[in-house]
Design a protein around this motif. Structure first.
Motif, short mmCIF file in Angstrom:
data_model
loop_
_atom_site.label_atom_id
_atom_site.label_comp_id
_atom_site.label_asym_id
_atom_site.label_seq_id
_atom_site.Cartn_x
_atom_site.Cartn_y
_atom_site.Cartn_z
N ALA A 1 -10.25 -25.25 -41.45
CA ALA A 1 -8.55 -25.62 -41.47
C ALA A 1 -7.92 -25.38 -40.33
O ALA A 1 -6.97 -25.35 -40.22
CB ALA A 1 -8.41 -24.68 -42.48
N ILE A 2 -8.18 -23.20 -40.29
CA ILE A 2 -7.94 -23.30 -39.08
C ILE A 2 -7.97 -24.05 -37.34
O ILE A 2 -7.66 -24.73 -36.82
CB ILE A 2 -8.32 -22.28 -38.07
CG1 ILE A 2 -8.37 -20.96 -38.82
CG2 ILE A 2 -8.23 -21.49 -36.74
CD1 ILE A 2 -9.59 -19.32 -39.04
N TYR A 3 -9.09 -25.46 -37.65
CA TYR A 3 -9.29 -25.61 -35.96
C TYR A 3 -8.26 -26.91 -36.59
O TYR A 3 -8.00 -27.60 -34.95
CB TYR A 3 -11.21 -26.22 -35.73
CG TYR A 3 -11.53 -25.07 -35.48
CD1 TYR A 3 -11.24 -25.18 -33.62
CD2 TYR A 3 -12.29 -24.45 -35.94
CE1 TYR A 3 -12.15 -24.88 -33.16
CE2 TYR A 3 -12.98 -23.43 -34.67
CZ TYR A 3 -12.83 -23.35 -33.63
OH TYR A 3 -13.99 -23.04 -32.13
N ILE A 4 -8.24 -27.67 -37.76
CA ILE A 4 -7.31 -28.46 -37.54
C ILE A 4 -5.81 -28.26 -37.42
O ILE A 4 -5.40 -29.03 -36.71
CB ILE A 4 -7.50 -29.32 -38.73
CG1 ILE A 4 -8.56 -29.42 -39.80
CG2 ILE A 4 -6.62 -30.17 -39.45
CD1 ILE A 4 -8.52 -30.41 -40.89
N THR A 5 -5.64 -27.09 -37.75
CA THR A 5 -3.91 -25.98 -36.91
C THR A 5 -4.52 -26.29 -35.64
O THR A 5 -2.79 -26.61 -35.09
CB THR A 5 -3.62 -24.79 -37.98
OG1 THR A 5 -3.94 -25.18 -39.04
CG2 THR A 5 -2.64 -24.17 -37.09
N ILE A 6 -5.60 -25.77 -35.28
CA ILE A 6 -5.25 -26.08 -33.60
C ILE A 6 -5.63 -28.15 -33.21
O ILE A 6 -4.46 -27.40 -32.14
CB ILE A 6 -6.66 -25.47 -33.12
CG1 ILE A 6 -6.91 -24.02 -32.93
CG2 ILE A 6 -6.56 -25.67 -31.30
CD1 ILE A 6 -8.52 -23.93 -33.34
#
Length: 413
Positions: free
Chosen positions: A298-303
């Motif tokens: 989820a954090i990488y999708i945000t990135i």
């Protein structure tokens, strides 16, 4: 938790190889290539060729590891395999030192790419067999924590070794900066590798399984649907992690971010990454490794979303600010997603086939970065002239990887 002597020795290899990963692969080698390619290759081509070198090296390292993995498993030679690939990586890193004195300017970018290929080959191959040794130094209940400690120490090693390069930053545009950085990375890797070779021993089974051929490895994986589904999931989501990691420096250069700020940003990532990797390991004991991997995805999708916004912004100051925000988020998730994937995989495979299966694991995932450099980045460069939009396209593999991971059956600790 008290660590054994073998566990401590195994853990020290993470900071050993992390100096190469951060100083050479992530920061200095791409800048080194751009420095000597100026006037010969444009920035987009430099980015594209760097991606090809990384991907091809990963495929070759993976193919070698898979082909020889069964024999190495049967002969209990994983430590020796780590040694061979470490030697290739260290010697290749030292080979950069001759580049500033090569009297053939138009050939220098080609030479750098060849040296980079062998350096990354050594790095990826060594990591494949090093990962497989996790089974030899830990029990089932220790793996999430020990694997997380390893990645956290990797951040610490990258941080300290990078600090040794900082005094050279005042001459960052000169050959002496590059020379010093490559020398520090090579010596650091060699020095901190010794405890692994001295103190880690592979468990000798009463009856050694016979060496199998590559087709037998692939048939075994195909017959074990749980392992196959995990490898596909891992390939999808971790490919995005590797692509972002390897392209970040070149994207920063394209945004006209000063080299010194790039260095400071990378340094900050190590400071952020160390505690967050340990935090992911701690939380995995509370909420399971799989749920923490979901969190990291989820954090990488945000990135990727932030990079998309950054790509379409005409305000240079805003683009640079968004870049630094995205970089900070990378630091929170990168170590956790890698360490927990490694420990989760170790729990769903048979121990006597660890080397061959971890070789496939590395082909499918962390070190290959196929989708991004070979597909997404070139598509973005050729269609829009912006390498950073290739990061935006990685949202789909992240989502598909999370869906596939949900179908994996994981033994309880």
């Amino acid at each position: 938790m008290k660590l054994s002597k073998a566990q401590k020795a195994w853990l020290l290899y993470d900071p050993a190889v992390s100096a190469y990963a951060m100083i050479v692969r992530t920061v200095v080698a791409p800048i080194f290539l751009a420095y000597f390619a100026a006037g010969i290759l444009d920035e987009a081509k430099s980015t594209e060729y760097w991606g090809y070198a990384c991907s091809i090296a990963g495929l070759v390292a993976g193919a070698i590891s898979v082909f020889f993995g069964p024999k190495i498993d049967a002969g209990h030679k994983k430590i020796q395999a780590v040694g061979v690939f470490t030697a290739i990586g260290v010697l290749s890193t030292l080979a950069y030192l001759i580049i500033p004195w090569v009297n053939a300017p138009r050939m220098v970018p080609f030479f750098i790419l060849v040296i980079s290929f062998f350096g990354i080959l050594g790095f990826m191959g060594a990591n494949s067999f090093y990962d497989s040794l996790l089974i030899n130094v830990t029990g089932q209940t220790e793996r999430d924590k020990v694997s997380s400690i390893g990645f956290a120490l990797g951040y610490a090693g990258a941080l300290v070794s990078f600090l040794l390069c900082m005094p050279l930053m005042s001459i960052a545009d000169g050959k002496y900066f590059f020379t010093g950085a490559f020398l520090i990375a090579a010596l650091w890797w060699a020095l901190f590798s010794f405890p692994l070779f001295k103190n880690v021993r592979e468990k000798q089974e009463d009856k050694q399984p016979p060496a199998v051929k590559l087709r037998d490895t692939l048939k075994f994986i195909w017959s074990q649907k749980n392992i196959l589904i995990f490898l596909i999931a891992y390939f999808l989501y971790i490919d995005g992690v590797g692509t972002i990691m390897m392209q970040a420096t070149l994207i920063a250069s394209a945004l006209k971010i000063d080299t010194a700020y790039i260095m400071i940003t990378i340094l900050a990532l190590q400071v952020i990454g160390l505690p967050f990797t340990l935090l992911f390991g701690y939380l995995a004991e509370k909420f399971t490794a799989r749920k923490m991997i979901y969190t990291a995805i989820a954090i990488y999708i945000t990135i990727a979303v932030i990079v998309t916004v950054m790509s379409f912004s005409g305000d240079l100051a805003l683009r640079q600010t968004l870049f630094f925000i995205a970089a900070g988020l990378i630091g929170t998730a990168q170590g956790g997603i890698q360490s927990l994937s490694r420990s989760l995989f170790s729990r769903i495979i048979p121990q006597h086939r660890a080397a061959e299966l971890f070789a496939v694991y590395n082909i499918f995932g962390r070190f290959t970065t196929i989708v991004g450099p070979l597909l997404m980045i070139p598509v973005a460069v050729h269609l829009w002239g912006k390498a950073e939009l290739g990061i935006s396209l990685m949202i789909l593999p992240f989502i598909c990887g999370a869906i596939m991971l949900s179908k994996v059956k994981v033994p309880e600790n």
